[in-house]
Design a protein around this motif. Structure first.
Motif, mmCIF file in Angstrom:
data_model
loop_
_atom_site.group_PDB
_atom_site.id
_atom_site.type_symbol
_atom_site.label_atom_id
_atom_site.label_comp_id
_atom_site.label_asym_id
_atom_site.label_seq_id
_atom_site.Cartn_x
_atom_site.Cartn_y
_atom_site.Cartn_z
ATOM 1 N N THR A 14 0.830 -1.208 0.000
ATOM 2 C CA THR A 14 0.000 0.000 0.000
ATOM 3 C C THR A 14 0.860 1.251 0.000
ATOM 4 O O THR A 14 0.523 2.244 -0.642
ATOM 5 C CB THR A 14 -0.946 0.016 1.215
ATOM 6 N N HIS A 15 1.988 1.201 0.711
ATOM 7 C CA HIS A 15 2.895 2.341 0.719
ATOM 8 C C HIS A 15 3.498 2.542 -0.666
ATOM 9 O O HIS A 15 3.651 3.684 -1.136
ATOM 10 C CB HIS A 15 3.988 2.136 1.763
ATOM 11 N N LEU A 16 3.854 1.450 -1.340
ATOM 12 C CA LEU A 16 4.394 1.527 -2.691
ATOM 13 C C LEU A 16 3.372 2.147 -3.647
ATOM 14 O O LEU A 16 3.717 3.028 -4.457
ATOM 15 C CB LEU A 16 4.795 0.138 -3.187
ATOM 16 N N LEU A 17 2.123 1.730 -3.542
ATOM 17 C CA LEU A 17 1.086 2.290 -4.407
ATOM 18 C C LEU A 17 0.872 3.772 -4.127
ATOM 19 O O LEU A 17 0.687 4.577 -5.040
ATOM 20 C CB LEU A 17 -0.221 1.513 -4.234
ATOM 21 N N GLN A 18 0.920 4.146 -2.849
ATOM 22 C CA GLN A 18 0.786 5.557 -2.483
ATOM 23 C C GLN A 18 1.946 6.373 -3.049
ATOM 24 O O GLN A 18 1.757 7.469 -3.578
ATOM 25 C CB GLN A 18 0.726 5.715 -0.973
ATOM 26 N N LEU A 19 3.163 5.838 -2.953
ATOM 27 C CA LEU A 19 4.325 6.529 -3.497
ATOM 28 C C LEU A 19 4.228 6.683 -5.012
ATOM 29 O O LEU A 19 4.612 7.716 -5.573
ATOM 30 C CB LEU A 19 5.613 5.789 -3.123
ATOM 31 N N ARG A 20 3.712 5.699 -5.693
ATOM 32 C CA ARG A 20 3.534 5.801 -7.147
ATOM 33 C C ARG A 20 2.524 6.886 -7.503
ATOM 34 O O ARG A 20 2.712 7.616 -8.465
ATOM 35 C CB ARG A 20 3.117 4.455 -7.727
ATOM 36 N N ARG A 21 1.428 6.962 -6.735
ATOM 37 C CA ARG A 21 0.446 8.030 -6.976
ATOM 38 C C ARG A 21 1.072 9.395 -6.751
ATOM 39 O O ARG A 21 0.887 10.323 -7.541
ATOM 40 C CB ARG A 21 -0.768 7.850 -6.059
ATOM 41 N N GLU A 22 1.824 9.530 -5.652
ATOM 42 C CA GLU A 22 2.475 10.807 -5.360
ATOM 43 C C GLU A 22 3.499 11.170 -6.436
ATOM 44 O O GLU A 22 3.622 12.337 -6.819
ATOM 45 C CB GLU A 22 3.156 10.752 -3.991
ATOM 46 N N GLU A 23 4.214 10.167 -6.937
ATOM 47 C CA GLU A 23 5.185 10.419 -8.005
ATOM 48 C C GLU A 23 4.484 10.918 -9.268
ATOM 49 O O GLU A 23 4.960 11.854 -9.920
ATOM 50 C CB GLU A 23 5.974 9.154 -8.318
ATOM 51 N N ALA A 24 3.360 10.311 -9.602
ATOM 52 C CA ALA A 24 2.605 10.747 -10.783
ATOM 53 C C ALA A 24 2.116 12.184 -10.607
ATOM 54 O O ALA A 24 2.167 12.984 -11.554
ATOM 55 C CB ALA A 24 1.431 9.800 -11.031
ATOM 56 N N GLU A 25 1.649 12.523 -9.397
ATOM 57 C CA GLU A 25 1.207 13.895 -9.138
ATOM 58 C C GLU A 25 2.365 14.883 -9.248
ATOM 59 O O GLU A 25 2.214 15.974 -9.816
ATOM 60 C CB GLU A 25 0.562 13.987 -7.751
ATOM 61 N N GLU A 26 3.517 14.501 -8.718
ATOM 62 C CA GLU A 26 4.688 15.380 -8.785
ATOM 63 C C GLU A 26 5.154 15.562 -10.229
ATOM 64 O O GLU A 26 5.534 16.661 -10.627
ATOM 65 C CB GLU A 26 5.830 14.819 -7.932
#
Length: 95
Positions: free
Chosen positions: A28-40
């Motif tokens: 779940t942390h990995l998926l959250q980091l991927r979402r944040e990376e896409a937003e950035e």
């Protein structure tokens, strides 16, 4: 099923769950980091487009006489020789 098999099955299920979700950086942390990376990345793209348009505008102000005149007229109220500047001042709204 014997209690030993239930315990082994439960241990296997827990180990599988811990392998997927456990630890400091789970799935779940990995998926959250991927979402944040896409937003950035989207934010970086927006800012890059803004920088590009500002660079074009700055280049036009430095080199294009028409743009320089427009900026001088709009920002500083400058006029050419022979032109008249009319300023409309709102009147008092008192009766």
């Amino acid at each position: 099923m014997t209690p030993a098999r239930w315990a082994a099955l439960l241990a296997l299920a827990f180990a599988l769950y811990f392998a997927i979700q456990g630890g400091e950086y789970g799935t779940t942390h990995l998926l959250q980091l991927r979402r944040e990376e896409a937003e950035e990345r989207a934010q970086v793209d927006r800012l890059q487009r803004q920088v590009d348009s500002l660079e074009v505008a700055a280049r036009a102000i430095q080199r294009d006489p028409r743009t320089q005149e427009r900026v001088a007229r709009e920002s500083f109220g400058m006029i050419r020789r022979g032109e008249f500047l009319f300023r409309i001042v709102p009147g008092d709204s008192a009766p």
